[in-house]
Design a protein around this motif. Structure first.
Motif, PDB file in Angstrom:
ATOM      1  N   SER A  81      -4.816 -44.516  50.678  1.00 56.65           N
ATOM      2  CA  SER A  81      -5.406 -43.643  50.708  1.00 56.65           C
ATOM      3  C   SER A  81      -5.161 -43.571  52.243  1.00 56.65           C
ATOM      4  N   HIS A  82      -5.271 -42.281  52.301  1.00 48.28           N
ATOM      5  CA  HIS A  82      -4.732 -41.695  53.538  1.00 48.28           C
ATOM      6  C   HIS A  82      -6.148 -40.547  53.711  1.00 48.28           C
ATOM      7  N   ASP A  83      -7.041 -40.290  54.570  1.00 46.50           N
ATOM      8  CA  ASP A  83      -8.330 -39.442  55.023  1.00 46.50           C
ATOM      9  C   ASP A  83      -7.201 -38.487  55.656  1.00 46.50           C
ATOM     10  N   ILE A  84      -7.699 -36.868  54.994  1.00 49.11           N
ATOM     11  CA  ILE A  84      -7.200 -36.262  55.552  1.00 49.11           C
ATOM     12  C   ILE A  84      -7.308 -35.481  56.669  1.00 49.11           C
ATOM     13  N   ASN A  85      -8.297 -36.071  57.107  1.00 46.44           N
ATOM     14  CA  ASN A  85      -9.751 -35.198  58.836  1.00 46.44           C
ATOM     15  C   ASN A  85     -10.000 -36.865  59.621  1.00 46.44           C
ATOM     16  N   ALA A  86      -8.141 -38.320  59.195  1.00 46.15           N
ATOM     17  CA  ALA A  86      -8.577 -38.781  59.381  1.00 46.15           C
ATOM     18  C   ALA A  86      -8.397 -38.477  61.233  1.00 46.15           C
ATOM     19  N   SER A  87      -7.614 -37.705  61.743  1.00 41.45           N
ATOM     20  CA  SER A  87      -7.799 -37.502  63.460  1.00 41.45           C
ATOM     21  C   SER A  87      -8.952 -37.215  63.971  1.00 41.45           C
ATOM     22  N   ASN A  88     -10.039 -37.350  63.244  1.00 45.29           N
ATOM     23  CA  ASN A  88     -11.007 -36.213  63.574  1.00 45.29           C
ATOM     24  C   ASN A  88     -12.417 -37.149  63.496  1.00 45.29           C
ATOM     25  N   ASP A  89     -11.900 -38.335  63.745  1.00 51.22           N
ATOM     26  CA  ASP A  89     -12.442 -39.973  63.398  1.00 51.22           C
ATOM     27  C   ASP A  89     -13.073 -39.817  64.901  1.00 51.22           C
ATOM     28  N   SER A  90     -14.212 -40.078  65.541  1.00 50.71           N
ATOM     29  CA  SER A  90     -14.371 -40.557  66.827  1.00 50.71           C
ATOM     30  C   SER A  90     -13.746 -41.693  67.789  1.00 50.71           C
ATOM     31  N   LYS A  91     -12.940 -43.117  67.096  1.00 49.83           N
ATOM     32  CA  LYS A  91     -12.516 -43.284  67.679  1.00 49.83           C
ATOM     33  C   LYS A  91     -11.397 -43.053  67.493  1.00 49.83           C
ATOM     34  N   ILE A  92     -10.435 -43.109  66.612  1.00 53.10           N
ATOM     35  CA  ILE A  92      -9.254 -42.095  66.735  1.00 53.10           C
ATOM     36  C   ILE A  92      -8.997 -40.786  67.545  1.00 53.10           C
ATOM     37  N   ALA A  93      -9.865 -40.448  67.757  1.00 54.36           N
ATOM     38  CA  ALA A  93     -10.075 -39.257  69.096  1.00 54.36           C
ATOM     39  C   ALA A  93     -10.375 -39.706  70.208  1.00 54.36           C
ATOM     40  N   ALA A  94     -11.024 -40.465  70.266  1.00 55.12           N
ATOM     41  CA  ALA A  94     -10.584 -41.551  71.743  1.00 55.12           C
ATOM     42  C   ALA A  94      -9.108 -42.179  72.343  1.00 55.12           C
ATOM     43  N   MET A  95      -8.525 -42.816  71.300  1.00 54.32           N
ATOM     44  CA  MET A  95      -7.762 -43.258  70.973  1.00 54.32           C
ATOM     45  C   MET A  95      -6.514 -42.603  71.883  1.00 54.32           C
ATOM     46  N   ILE A  96      -6.326 -41.416  71.202  1.00 47.62           N
ATOM     47  CA  ILE A  96      -5.862 -39.526  71.050  1.00 47.62           C
ATOM     48  C   ILE A  96      -6.312 -39.201  72.903  1.00 47.62           C
TER      49      ILE A  96
END
Length: 312
Positions: free
Chosen positions: A10-25
């Motif tokens: 499963s892959h959340d459709i809003n995964a890019s909005n996760d704060s940790k992911i956002a910090a990495m990007i």
């Protein structure tokens, strides 16, 4: 360690909005988002969803993630330089993938590790949930299969029981029929040897014995088959009509049960036609009577008397 056999996760459709992911990007650039999902795919395909903290792992990941570019290495190291002590203590810091894994574990808390492996806690939770869900579905299907099998078994047992009962009834009927035929043959054989042909019916209640006796005197021998046909005639038309038919057959020189049957049916037809004709005549007579009565009621007898005697 069991190999994972799943071909998706499963892959959340809003995964890019996760704060940790956002910090990495934000710090490593949008390319890091592609690195992240490639890394997750590698972990999902690994035993127990974990990869070893070994040199060969990072050599392979550098090649898979296409991280050999000097510009990419520089951008990763700029973030990694905050942890200078790690650079000094670890001989694998020359691998871009190692630097990325270190950041994902310690800075962004997207991965976890021990002394031997690193992994994604979120990925493991998802697969554990998927495993429990699949086991629940398999158990429901297993129970449904058992219930269906029990139902089929019960239906089969009921059907077998019904068939056995039916077979038992049929066997009893066959036995009775066979016994009846044997008795008829025995009686017929005995009657052929006896001077009195009606002796074949003496050992049972014979309600149509006078009919059999008249038939034998007037037409011929009463075999078991003829006996049955005479019984049918009596039941259908009554004793009186059958007696008349036997006498008529004898008078006309007939010598078969078929002749008796034809005469019986013909006599009944004549009776019906006769009754119908009589009813019709009676109906016509009643009509004429009513008509004459009406005429009598319409005649003025006083005027008729005056007319006959010439009086006005």
């Amino acid at each position: 360690m069991a190999k994972n056999q799943s071909y998706y996760f499963s892959h959340d459709i809003n995964a890019s909005n996760d704060s940790k992911i956002a910090a990495m990007i934000s710090e490593l650039g949008m390319i890091s988002y592609a690195w992240w999902w490639i890394l997750i795919e590698k972990l999902a395909a690994a035993d127990d969803y974990k990869l070893p903290l070994k040199k060969y792992t990072f050599v392979a990941l550098d090649n898979e993630l296409k991280m050999n570019d000097e510009q990419i290495l520089t951008s990763v190291q700029q973030v990694f330089n905050k942890n200078q002590h790690v650079l000094e203590q670890n001989s694998m810091c020359s691998f871009c993938s190692f630097l990325l894994i270190y950041l994902l574990i310690h800075d962004y808390e997207l991965l976890d590790c021990d002394d031997e492996y690193f992994w994604s806690p979120s990925l493991i939770r998802r697969f554990e949930f998927k495993k429990v869900k699949e086991e629940t579905i398999r158990e429901k299907r297993r129970l449904a299969g058992l219930k269906s099998a029990e139902s089929r078994k019960a239906k089969k047992q009921n059907l077998t029981h019904v068939q056995q009962n039916l077979t038992h009834v049929q066997q009893n009927q066959l036995i009775k029929e066979k016994k009846r035929k044997e008795n008829n043959i025995e009686r017929y054989t005995r009657a052929c040897k006896d001077e009195n042909p009606l002796s074949m019916f003496e050992d049972e209640e014979v309600k149509n014995k006078p009919i059999y006796e008249l038939y034998m005197k007037s037409i011929g021998v009463v075999s078991p088959t003829i006996k049955g046909r005479l019984d049918d005639l009596v039941e259908s038309y009554g004793k009186e009509r059958v007696i008349v038919a036997i006498n008529t057959t004898a008078d006309n020189g007939g010598n078969s049960i078929k002749y008796v049957e034809t005469v019986t049916a013909g006599n009944l037809k004549q009776e019906v036609q006769k009754d119908f004709g009589a009813s019709k005549c009676n109906s016509n007579a009643r009509g004429v009577s009513r008509k004459n009565s009406r005429k009598d009621e319409d005649v003025d007898w006083e005027k008729e008397y005056q007319r006959v005697h010439g009086k006005k």
